[in-house]
Structure formats: C-alpha cells, structure tokens
Motif scaffolding. Structure first.
Motif, PDB file in Angstrom:
ATOM      1  N   ARG A  36       0.890  -1.205   0.092  1.00 19.48           N
ATOM      2  CA  ARG A  36       0.156   0.031   0.244  1.00 19.48           C
ATOM      3  C   ARG A  36       0.931   1.171  -0.005  1.00 19.48           C
ATOM      4  NH1 ARG A  36      -5.422  -0.871   3.765  1.00 19.48           N
ATOM      5  NH2 ARG A  36      -5.665   1.150   2.616  1.00 19.48           N
ATOM      6  N   GLY A  37       2.213   1.237   0.179  1.00 12.65           N
ATOM      7  CA  GLY A  37       3.127   2.252   0.120  1.00 12.65           C
ATOM      8  C   GLY A  37       3.172   3.002   1.228  1.00 12.65           C
ATOM      9  N   LEU A  38       2.976   2.289   2.489  1.00 13.44           N
ATOM     10  CA  LEU A  38       2.977   2.906   3.470  1.00 13.44           C
ATOM     11  C   LEU A  38       4.081   2.354   4.264  1.00 13.44           C
ATOM     12  CD1 LEU A  38      -0.704   2.348   4.669  1.00 13.44           C
ATOM     13  CD2 LEU A  38       0.149   4.503   3.811  1.00 13.44           C
ATOM     14  N   ALA A  39       4.984   1.455   3.735  1.00 14.18           N
ATOM     15  CA  ALA A  39       6.240   1.026   4.541  1.00 14.18           C
ATOM     16  C   ALA A  39       7.030   0.608   3.512  1.00 14.18           C
ATOM     17  CB  ALA A  39       5.774  -0.168   5.359  1.00 14.18           C
ATOM     18  N   PHE A  40       8.348   0.389   3.752  1.00 16.01           N
ATOM     19  CA  PHE A  40       9.368  -0.010   2.809  1.00 16.01           C
ATOM     20  C   PHE A  40      10.304  -0.999   3.544  1.00 16.01           C
ATOM     21  CE2 PHE A  40      11.729   3.516   4.479  1.00 16.01           C
ATOM     22  CZ  PHE A  40      13.023   3.038   4.707  1.00 16.01           C
ATOM     23  N   ARG A  41      10.835  -1.968   2.813  1.00 18.25           N
ATOM     24  CA  ARG A  41      11.771  -2.931   3.516  1.00 18.25           C
ATOM     25  C   ARG A  41      13.254  -2.534   3.012  1.00 18.25           C
ATOM     26  NH1 ARG A  41      14.116  -7.992   1.557  1.00 18.25           N
ATOM     27  NH2 ARG A  41      14.247  -9.470   3.586  1.00 18.25           N
ATOM     28  N   HIS A  42      13.918  -2.550   4.093  1.00 18.05           N
ATOM     29  CA  HIS A  42      15.337  -1.795   3.950  1.00 18.05           C
ATOM     30  C   HIS A  42      16.199  -3.145   3.307  1.00 18.05           C
ATOM     31  CE1 HIS A  42      19.402  -0.013   4.642  1.00 18.05           C
ATOM     32  NE2 HIS A  42      18.473   1.123   4.759  1.00 18.05           N
ATOM     33  N   PRO A  45      20.666  -6.150   5.731  1.00 19.25           N
ATOM     34  CA  PRO A  45      20.239  -6.975   6.917  1.00 19.25           C
ATOM     35  C   PRO A  45      20.156  -5.860   8.338  1.00 19.25           C
ATOM     36  CG  PRO A  45      21.995  -7.764   5.545  1.00 19.25           C
ATOM     37  CD  PRO A  45      22.077  -6.495   5.060  1.00 19.25           C
ATOM     38  N   PRO A  46      19.398  -6.058   9.152  1.00 17.72           N
ATOM     39  CA  PRO A  46      18.395  -7.487   9.136  1.00 17.72           C
ATOM     40  C   PRO A  46      16.958  -7.048   8.507  1.00 17.72           C
ATOM     41  CG  PRO A  46      18.134  -6.229  10.922  1.00 17.72           C
ATOM     42  CD  PRO A  46      19.399  -5.372  10.189  1.00 17.72           C
ATOM     43  N   HIS A  47      17.084  -6.030   7.371  1.00 16.95           N
ATOM     44  CA  HIS A  47      15.876  -6.053   6.370  1.00 16.95           C
ATOM     45  C   HIS A  47      14.785  -5.568   7.188  1.00 16.95           C
ATOM     46  CE1 HIS A  47      18.332  -7.572   3.221  1.00 16.95           C
ATOM     47  NE2 HIS A  47      18.424  -8.743   3.780  1.00 16.95           N
ATOM     48  N   ASP A  48      14.789  -4.721   8.056  1.00 17.36           N
ATOM     49  CA  ASP A  48      13.791  -4.084   8.784  1.00 17.36           C
ATOM     50  C   ASP A  48      12.660  -3.292   7.998  1.00 17.36           C
ATOM     51  OD1 ASP A  48      14.135  -5.245  11.292  1.00 17.36           O
ATOM     52  OD2 ASP A  48      15.651  -3.820  11.836  1.00 17.36           O
ATOM     53  N   HIS A  49      11.558  -3.084   8.489  1.00 20.37           N
ATOM     54  CA  HIS A  49      10.766  -2.161   7.821  1.00 20.37           C
ATOM     55  C   HIS A  49      10.217  -1.010   8.413  1.00 20.37           C
ATOM     56  CE1 HIS A  49       9.673  -6.411   6.125  1.00 20.37           C
ATOM     57  NE2 HIS A  49       8.945  -5.791   5.117  1.00 20.37           N
TER      58      HIS A  49
END
Length: 219
Positions: A36-42, A45-49
C-alpha cells in the motif's frame, strides 16, 4: 481514492518507533503495508521495515472515527507509557508535566536519539551515524531540537526564558536557533556540530537579534 488502513494495520503503524519509523508486525502485516506504499523493507540486513512518508502522515494524523475499528483498537492496542508520541522540544512548550532534567524525560530523549542514530546507520549510503539522514532533512525543526535536547541543552519555556528556540526558515534545509545570549548560542552551535550539523551565527537586520542558522551536513 486510497482506502484507509485497516484497524490491524493502523495498530502496526501507530506502534512504529516515533523517531525512526521502524515497524514491528507479522510478515503478512508488513507486506500489506509495503504493497500500500505505507512502508518499505530496507535493503540491508536485518531488512527491517520502516514507514514511508505516506505512512508517517497517517501515523501523525488523527484516526477517523469508526465505531468498530475504534473499539477494536481500544481493546487490544498497547498503551504508550510516555502518554503519546515522543516530541522533541523546540522551545516554548509548557514543561510543567516533565521539566528539563526530569529523569523520565532524559530517558525518553536518550532513547529517541539512539533511535535516530540507528536510522542514520540504516539509511545513509555509507552507514555513517555521524551525518544526518533523509528523515532529518524532511523534519528539520524536530531533528535539530532533538540534537540539542539530547546534548543537554535547555529548551525555552512558554515565557521565552533562558533556553533555546528552534524555528523554521525560508531557506531550504536550514533552521534558526535563538538563545538568550551569545554564550548560549555558542553552546547550541557546538552541540549541533557534534550531531553532524553545520551552524553559523548571524544577526537579524531589523531586530539585531543574534541567532544560529543551522543545516544538516552532507559530507
């Protein structure tokens, strides 16, 4: 028109770290927010949102009244021990509930500053915590105020006492910092420099008041 987030998604958004926007939730919840475009995955690592700017806007907006959703949120959402979202003091606030130097406030400021340093590590291309990140460049007044308060500088009270005041300016990526005297300005300038900002002292032409013009350092 984009549909508002569900009650469950709103709880995840509201529980995000107030400074960094880091999210906690199930993989399905986080994936739904990304779609929905409200978050992104970095990418690292550790690939937090983390919340996107759109997610931050929803978090900072008042939730729309909805009987069923409100009831669900009230029943299951955890309470914020601090009474709400952390806000750095820009100067001029009423400090009666949590005066400068209060141990609880000191802990809140320290936690927020550590979260901001972690956001720098996660989002600066070289992973440097010594240089302001994108969030700070889009929240200049709040970011500068957090750097000052984390350094132990005293914010001004509602009567404009002997503390600092951070204000927006017409210049891109710059804030004005006012203080009661030249020594206070020098202390604030040194604190901002240590936090990765650059600051210079200027005089307002009409009032002759001295102030700092500060901006996030890029290199």
């Amino acid at each position: 028109m984009t549909r508002p987030p569900t009650a469950a998604q709103r709880r995840v958004i509201d529980a995000a770290d107030p400074v960094t926007g880091r999210l906690r939730g199930t993989p399905a919840q986080l994936d739904a927010l990304v779609k929905r475009g409200l978050a992104f995955r970095h990418s690292r690592p550790p690939h937090d949102h983390f919340l996107t700017p759109a997610g931050h806007r929803i978090r900072e907006a008042e939730p729309e009244p909805d009987g069923s959703a409100a009831a669900t949120d009230t029943a299951t959402a955890p309470e914020d021990a601090s009474g709400g979202v952390f806000a750095a003091r820009v100067g001029g606030e009423d400090r009666a509930a949590s005066p400068h130097g209060d141990p609880a406030r000191v802990r809140e400021v320290h936690s927020a500053w550590q979260g901001l340093l972690e956001l720098r590590r996660m989002t600066n291309p070289d992973g440097s915590p010594d240089r302001p990140c994108g969030w700070e460049r889009t929240h200049l007044v709040r970011a500068a105020a957090l750097a000052l308060e984390a350094a132990g500088c005293r914010p001004a009270g509602p009567d404009g006492d002997d503390g600092y005041r951070v204000r927006a300016t017409a210049q891109p990526e710059a804030v004005a910092v006012y203080g009661p005297d030249g020594e206070a300005l020098r202390v604030c300038g040194a604190a901002l420099e240590r936090a990765g900002w650059q600051a210079g002292e200027y005089t307002e032409p009409r009032t002759r008041a001295r102030y700092l013009l500060a901006s996030p350092r890029r290199v």
